[in-house]
Design an enzyme around this catalytic site. Structure first.
Site, mmCIF file in Angstrom:
data_model
loop_
_atom_site.group_PDB
_atom_site.id
_atom_site.type_symbol
_atom_site.label_atom_id
_atom_site.label_comp_id
_atom_site.label_asym_id
_atom_site.label_seq_id
_atom_site.Cartn_x
_atom_site.Cartn_y
_atom_site.Cartn_z
ATOM 1 N N VAL A 134 26.734 29.697 12.501
ATOM 2 C CA VAL A 134 27.234 30.661 11.530
ATOM 3 C C VAL A 134 26.121 31.070 10.582
ATOM 4 O O VAL A 134 25.066 30.446 10.516
ATOM 5 C CB VAL A 134 28.444 30.101 10.729
ATOM 6 C CG1 VAL A 134 29.592 29.731 11.667
ATOM 7 C CG2 VAL A 134 28.050 28.909 9.871
ATOM 8 N N CYS A 135 26.392 32.180 9.847
ATOM 9 C CA CYS A 135 25.481 32.662 8.810
ATOM 10 C C CYS A 135 24.159 33.083 9.466
ATOM 11 O O CYS A 135 24.172 33.882 10.408
ATOM 12 C CB CYS A 135 25.317 31.565 7.759
ATOM 13 S SG CYS A 135 24.444 32.006 6.256
ATOM 14 N N ILE A 136 23.028 32.578 9.010
ATOM 15 C CA ILE A 136 21.734 32.963 9.569
ATOM 16 C C ILE A 136 21.344 32.107 10.787
ATOM 17 O O ILE A 136 20.384 32.448 11.507
ATOM 18 C CB ILE A 136 20.627 32.884 8.479
ATOM 19 C CG1 ILE A 136 19.335 33.581 8.912
ATOM 20 C CG2 ILE A 136 20.357 31.445 8.084
ATOM 21 C CD1 ILE A 136 19.466 35.059 9.191
ATOM 22 N N PRO A 138 22.450 31.856 13.791
ATOM 23 C CA PRO A 138 22.314 32.535 15.095
ATOM 24 C C PRO A 138 20.900 33.063 15.360
ATOM 25 O O PRO A 138 20.556 33.315 16.527
ATOM 26 C CB PRO A 138 23.345 33.675 14.998
ATOM 27 C CG PRO A 138 24.413 33.116 14.110
ATOM 28 C CD PRO A 138 23.648 32.328 13.065
ATOM 29 N N SER A 192 29.653 33.420 13.787
ATOM 30 C CA SER A 192 30.454 34.060 12.730
ATOM 31 C C SER A 192 29.563 34.267 11.506
ATOM 32 O O SER A 192 28.670 33.458 11.242
ATOM 33 C CB SER A 192 31.655 33.158 12.399
ATOM 34 O OG SER A 192 32.493 33.766 11.435
#
Lengths: 220, 220
Positions: A134-136, A138, A192
């Site tokens: 999630v967030c950065i 990925p 996400s």
């Protein structure tokens, strides 16, 4: 009981794991009946004063020791963890994912990834086990699996510049609202936006809880 | 929108706020539609290595700066916060509540409380506004309101030695299971054991979420 690995990257949004994202993930996994296996790299990190947002010149902390704050001491050096020990892997965000697990925050698409983080992500995907981020976080997946020509489909929300960097690393970026998630069925990846878009802890939690649900379903 | 003050005491169970308790509280309050006002004392603290559980000799951090990690920077010096600014007050646990907000961890019932923490708790109770605390944080309430002869009724779970210390400070200790809470109707105080008893993050969350619900009901 499913064993879900969680890669932490320190303790605090500006230089480590985003604390809310990590705790929401731990709670959702525990409520889903999973066993969590927390881990972090045993390496030095720079320090940001979270009151001012400014770097603390000359200060150094250890990523594994700081991550242990979120883990209440129950954490392993990622060097000792193998994909065979896990049923799935989850990576919360925070700048630690882009400063400590890799250096995307400094080098963008030319970033390097910590070798044990790269190894574990590659081995989990090769074993067809689910991978969530999630967030950065990925960005890590984009770099590692992009280099491996696996064309991962991921989201970091809607930020055009970051999305462009992910595309240039060989990923396909899909825009996604904060309360939803993206599934790459081929590679078994769920992502996400969380605090890339969230304006409140509830908004972050909705997407993370759905991501955990999707991860657990993928294990069935 | 109700304004709920949250007193943090650092970032990490062994020398600061218990991170899970703090985040679960933030999420439950946000989902209940409350606005949170995070604060911490601007003071030095000793440091514990959370990987080993051992003190880090000579290391010093700042309680307000470390608490800002949990608050994502959105935090005030408690010296600048008054009871008139708040509708209620919530104190998560962790050793920071017993080492930084007061020195109960070192001196037991002879402890001293940080003057701004004492002031805010006294003013909230005097204004008949709800006060909630979990884990070891009820020790603060026992000391302050015990000294004021208000005979607070609180719980820290079932630990006989800690309960005895609270009684000797002028509180009435009531045993309470991890998934429940205790209400002192006279003083409008709600307390729950959280990680004094919890064996998992879900167990801690159940009691904390019920405590937040009870707090919000008390505001109606």
């Amino acid at each position: 009981m499913a064993k879900i690995g969680i890669i932490l990257s320190g303790c605090g949004v500006y230089d480590g794991s985003e604390i809310h994202e990590a705790v929401i993930t731990l709670l959702a996994l525990d409520r889903a009946g999973a066993e969590v296996v927390m881990m972090a790299p045993n390496m030095e990190q720079a320090v940001v004063n979270h009151l001012t947002g400014e770097p603390v010149e000359g200060a150094i902390r250890n990523v594994l020791e700081e991550s242990a704050r979120i883990a209440r001491g129950n954490i392993s050096d990622i060097a000792a963890v193998n994909a065979a020990d896990l049923d799935a892997l989850f990576i919360p965000g925070g700048f630690g994912a882009a400063k400590n697990l890799c250096d995307f925050a400094f080098k963008g698409s030319d970033c390097d990834v910590h070798p044990d983080v790269a190894r574990l992500i590659q081995d989990i995907v090769a074993a067809k086990k689910p991978l969530a981020a999630v967030c950065i976080a990925p960005a890590l997946i984009a770099k590692i699996l992009g280099d491996d020509k696996l064309n991962p489909q991921v989201t970091i929300g809607t930020d055009a510049e970051t999305a462009g960097a992910l595309s240039s690393m060989g990923a396909t970026h899909l825009s996604c609202p904060v309360n939803e998630f993206i599934i790459d069925k081929e590679n078994k990846i769920i992502t996400s936006p969380a605090y890339m878009l969230a304006g409140s802890i509830s908004e972050a939690a909705e997407g993370i809880e759905k991501t955990v649900d999707a991860l657990m379903e993928m294990l069935d």
